[in-house]
Design an enzyme around this catalytic site. Sequence first.
Site, PDB file in Angstrom:
ATOM      1  CE1 TYR A 123      11.138  25.568  -4.813  1.00 19.35           C
ATOM      2  CE2 TYR A 123      11.281  23.627  -3.550  1.00 19.35           C
ATOM      3  CZ  TYR A 123      11.910  24.526  -4.346  1.00 19.35           C
ATOM      4  OH  TYR A 123      12.962  24.238  -4.930  1.00 19.35           O
ATOM      5  CG  HIS A 138      16.072  28.520  -2.871  1.00 16.53           C
ATOM      6  ND1 HIS A 138      14.741  28.279  -2.904  1.00 16.53           N
ATOM      7  CD2 HIS A 138      16.458  27.822  -3.960  1.00 16.53           C
ATOM      8  CE1 HIS A 138      14.175  27.723  -3.533  1.00 16.53           C
ATOM      9  NE2 HIS A 138      14.922  27.257  -4.514  1.00 16.53           N
ATOM     10  CB  SER A 172      15.463  20.437 -13.274  1.00 19.54           C
ATOM     11  OG  SER A 172      14.747  21.211 -12.657  1.00 19.54           O
ATOM     12  N   PRO A 173      16.618  16.803 -12.948  1.00 19.21           N
ATOM     13  CG  PRO A 173      16.611  14.697 -11.767  1.00 19.21           C
ATOM     14  CD  PRO A 173      16.132  16.139 -11.721  1.00 19.21           C
ATOM     15  CG  LEU A 174      13.795  13.064 -15.300  1.00 18.93           C
ATOM     16  CD1 LEU A 174      12.581  12.382 -14.670  1.00 18.93           C
ATOM     17  CD2 LEU A 174      14.535  12.228 -16.252  1.00 18.93           C
ATOM     18  N   GLY A 175      15.203  17.755 -16.880  1.00 17.16           N
ATOM     19  CA  GLY A 175      14.935  18.780 -17.700  1.00 17.16           C
ATOM     20  C   GLY A 175      13.693  19.306 -17.324  1.00 17.16           C
ATOM     21  NE  ARG A 176      12.892  24.365 -14.682  1.00 10.61           N
ATOM     22  CZ  ARG A 176      14.323  24.415 -14.461  1.00 10.61           C
ATOM     23  NH1 ARG A 176      14.879  24.117 -15.422  1.00 10.61           N
ATOM     24  NH2 ARG A 176      14.888  25.103 -13.565  1.00 10.61           N
ATOM     25  CG  PHE A 182      12.335  18.968 -23.066  1.00 16.40           C
ATOM     26  CD1 PHE A 182      11.179  19.354 -23.975  1.00 16.40           C
ATOM     27  CD2 PHE A 182      13.526  18.390 -23.787  1.00 16.40           C
ATOM     28  CE1 PHE A 182      11.355  19.405 -25.231  1.00 16.40           C
ATOM     29  CE2 PHE A 182      13.652  18.464 -24.975  1.00 16.40           C
ATOM     30  CZ  PHE A 182      12.658  19.019 -25.864  1.00 16.40           C
TER      31      PHE A 182
END
Length: 328
Positions: A57, A124, A203-207, A209
């Site tokens: 990152y 990773h 990404s539990p929030l869909g990045r 979205f």
Amino acid sequence: MTDIPTRHLGELAVSAQGLGCMGMSHGYGAADDEQSIATIRRALDLGVSLLDTADFYGAGHNEELIGRAIAGHRDAVVLATKFGFANRLGEPTVIRGDAAYVRQACDASLRRLGVDHIDLYYQHRVDPDVPIEETVGAMAELVMAGKVRHLGLSEASAATLRRAHAVHPIAALQSEWSLWTRDLEHEIAPVCRELGIGLVPFSPLGRGFLTGRYTSVDGLPESDLRRTQPRFADGNLEQNLAIVEQLNELAAEKGVTAGQLALAWVQYRGDDVVPIPGTRREKYLEENLGALSVRLTADELAEIDAAAPPTQIAGTRYDEVSMTFVDG
């Protein structure tokens, strides 16, 4: 300090929700170090213990940033980082899991983080050209050397998890899991539970979205990775927005935000599940932590499921090339 519940990843105790730090350095536009450091420290003040980063990152920037943020607060942190992407940003992807690289990558991460040990060290991505036994064997040597406390894998298959766990206990699997990415539910999650491996959804929030904040990519920075992801592409985006509309309706009935509802759904996947939503802003950090207080009945969970059936999600979660680096 907020009384955040504790969950376990294998034998590792962590806050029930962690903080994904990738976006502070990588993938979502220009970095703002001071804002990010303030958010990390606010997370620690609120009782978040698990901080998640990776050497890839920002080409090491994210690890250095976290090192600065946790200086003087090391005892309050369960520090997770990853190795495996051996290429520089913008170059063709190279995955390495050979023993020499594992040792090299760990020492470099320790230097950037400014710590003497890593609490949870992940591979990773699985190197298809190196037996997982060699990779995990080298990671186990880091545990014996005191440089690492617990081991993890990311985006690994059920078969790989079994082979890895036979070499050394695997504490956690980090993979994408949300209302619009449910691939691991059929085979991988059951194997994790059989072996006592915790689940760390990224990404539990869909990045972002599923929060309802994005109805177009037009306002995103040119460097934002979502501009290249199939689910945000024209045609797919419009179909996926129907999911968010239903989430917004259900959330309004519940008196919470769509993001909190979607995140609470992930938290309800099990007591061995520790999502790591990412944000650079204290406002959204606090909103995400509010999901821990959302109580859902069986009927409400069923309604949320019905709002986002997997067969209606348009587009793959990565582009065709990136999907080849997910362990099959």
